[in-house]
Design a protein around this motif. Structure first.
Motif, mmCIF file in Angstrom:
data_model
loop_
_atom_site.group_PDB
_atom_site.id
_atom_site.type_symbol
_atom_site.label_atom_id
_atom_site.label_comp_id
_atom_site.label_asym_id
_atom_site.label_seq_id
_atom_site.Cartn_x
_atom_site.Cartn_y
_atom_site.Cartn_z
ATOM 1 N N VAL A 12 -30.438 -32.137 15.950
ATOM 2 C CA VAL A 12 -30.309 -32.450 14.524
ATOM 3 C C VAL A 12 -29.216 -31.564 13.939
ATOM 4 C CG1 VAL A 12 -32.090 -30.797 13.854
ATOM 5 C CG2 VAL A 12 -31.607 -32.750 12.379
ATOM 6 N N GLN A 13 -28.564 -32.048 12.891
ATOM 7 C CA GLN A 13 -27.543 -31.247 12.221
ATOM 8 C C GLN A 13 -28.184 -30.243 11.276
ATOM 9 O OE1 GLN A 13 -24.757 -34.020 10.405
ATOM 10 N NE2 GLN A 13 -23.331 -33.644 12.085
ATOM 11 N N ALA A 14 -27.493 -29.169 11.051
ATOM 12 C CA ALA A 14 -27.963 -28.171 10.102
ATOM 13 C C ALA A 14 -28.205 -28.829 8.749
ATOM 14 C CB ALA A 14 -26.940 -27.047 9.977
ATOM 15 N N GLY A 16 -30.806 -30.708 8.234
ATOM 16 C CA GLY A 16 -31.665 -31.840 8.498
ATOM 17 C C GLY A 16 -33.112 -31.450 8.716
ATOM 18 N N LYS A 87 -31.664 -24.717 10.317
ATOM 19 C CA LYS A 87 -30.495 -23.873 10.503
ATOM 20 C C LYS A 87 -30.188 -23.755 12.004
ATOM 21 C CE LYS A 87 -32.024 -21.004 6.623
ATOM 22 N NZ LYS A 87 -32.361 -19.623 6.190
ATOM 23 N N THR A 88 -28.963 -23.375 12.315
ATOM 24 C CA THR A 88 -28.616 -23.219 13.731
ATOM 25 C C THR A 88 -29.497 -22.155 14.403
ATOM 26 O OG1 THR A 88 -26.850 -21.683 13.123
ATOM 27 C CG2 THR A 88 -26.240 -23.992 13.415
ATOM 28 N N THR A 91 -32.653 -23.116 16.524
ATOM 29 C CA THR A 91 -32.543 -23.660 17.869
ATOM 30 C C THR A 91 -33.390 -22.846 18.840
ATOM 31 O OG1 THR A 91 -30.323 -24.545 17.511
ATOM 32 C CG2 THR A 91 -30.959 -24.105 19.784
ATOM 33 N N VAL A 126 -30.240 -27.335 16.796
ATOM 34 C CA VAL A 126 -29.643 -27.570 15.490
ATOM 35 C C VAL A 126 -28.154 -27.273 15.593
ATOM 36 C CG1 VAL A 126 -29.719 -27.032 13.038
ATOM 37 C CG2 VAL A 126 -31.809 -26.880 14.414
ATOM 38 N N SER A 127 -27.350 -28.282 15.316
ATOM 39 C CA SER A 127 -25.900 -28.128 15.415
ATOM 40 C C SER A 127 -25.297 -27.840 14.049
ATOM 41 C CB SER A 127 -25.279 -29.391 16.004
ATOM 42 O OG SER A 127 -25.490 -30.492 15.136
ATOM 43 N N SER A 128 -24.172 -27.167 14.059
ATOM 44 C CA SER A 128 -23.509 -26.815 12.785
ATOM 45 C C SER A 128 -22.593 -27.928 12.302
ATOM 46 C CB SER A 128 -22.709 -25.523 12.981
ATOM 47 O OG SER A 128 -21.753 -25.710 14.001
#
Length: 128
Positions: A12-14, A16, A87-88, A91, A126-128
């Protein structure tokens, strides 16, 4: 035999959201404390959240307060972790855990050694 099976992890993106689920079987789920922990590579297992047998009380790690929500449905033997504003740093592999020790309020059952049974974990990235 007590078993815990997590699901719902993913990428998921940061900013999200994700909802993790944990299906429990065996034992007396309706009277047990449930918790979520996480572990990132090279780090110790970290407390995320815990909830009392009836869902009336819960506690959270400082890094997730205000963003994550733990809940349970005893009739389904399920516990959930709603994760928002990810947040990243979130992860990690997330683990569901179960304890026969009572949870009376925040600050309790935050140590992994207080839990008796563990799931296999689900990866959250979690990706940035």
């Amino acid at each position: 035999q007590v078993q815990l099976v997590e699901s719902g992890g993913g990428l998921v993106q940061a900013g999200g959201s994700l909802r993790l689920s944990c299906q429990a079987s065996g034992g007396t789920f309706g009277t047990d404390t449930m918790g979520w922990f996480r572990q990132a590579p090279g780090n110790e297992r970290e407390f995320v959240a815990s909830i009392s047998w009836n869902g009336a009380a819960s506690g959270y790690g400082d890094s997730v307060k205000g963003r994550f929500t733990i809940s349970r449905v005893n009739t389904k033997n399920m516990v959930y972790l709603q994760m928002d504003v990810l947040k990243t740093d979130d992860t990690a592999v997330y683990y569901c855990a179960r304890s026969d020790k009572r949870f009376l309020g925040p600050g309790m059952r935050e140590r992994p050694e207080e839990y008796d049974w563990w799931g296999q974990g689900t990866q959250v990235t979690v990706s940035s």
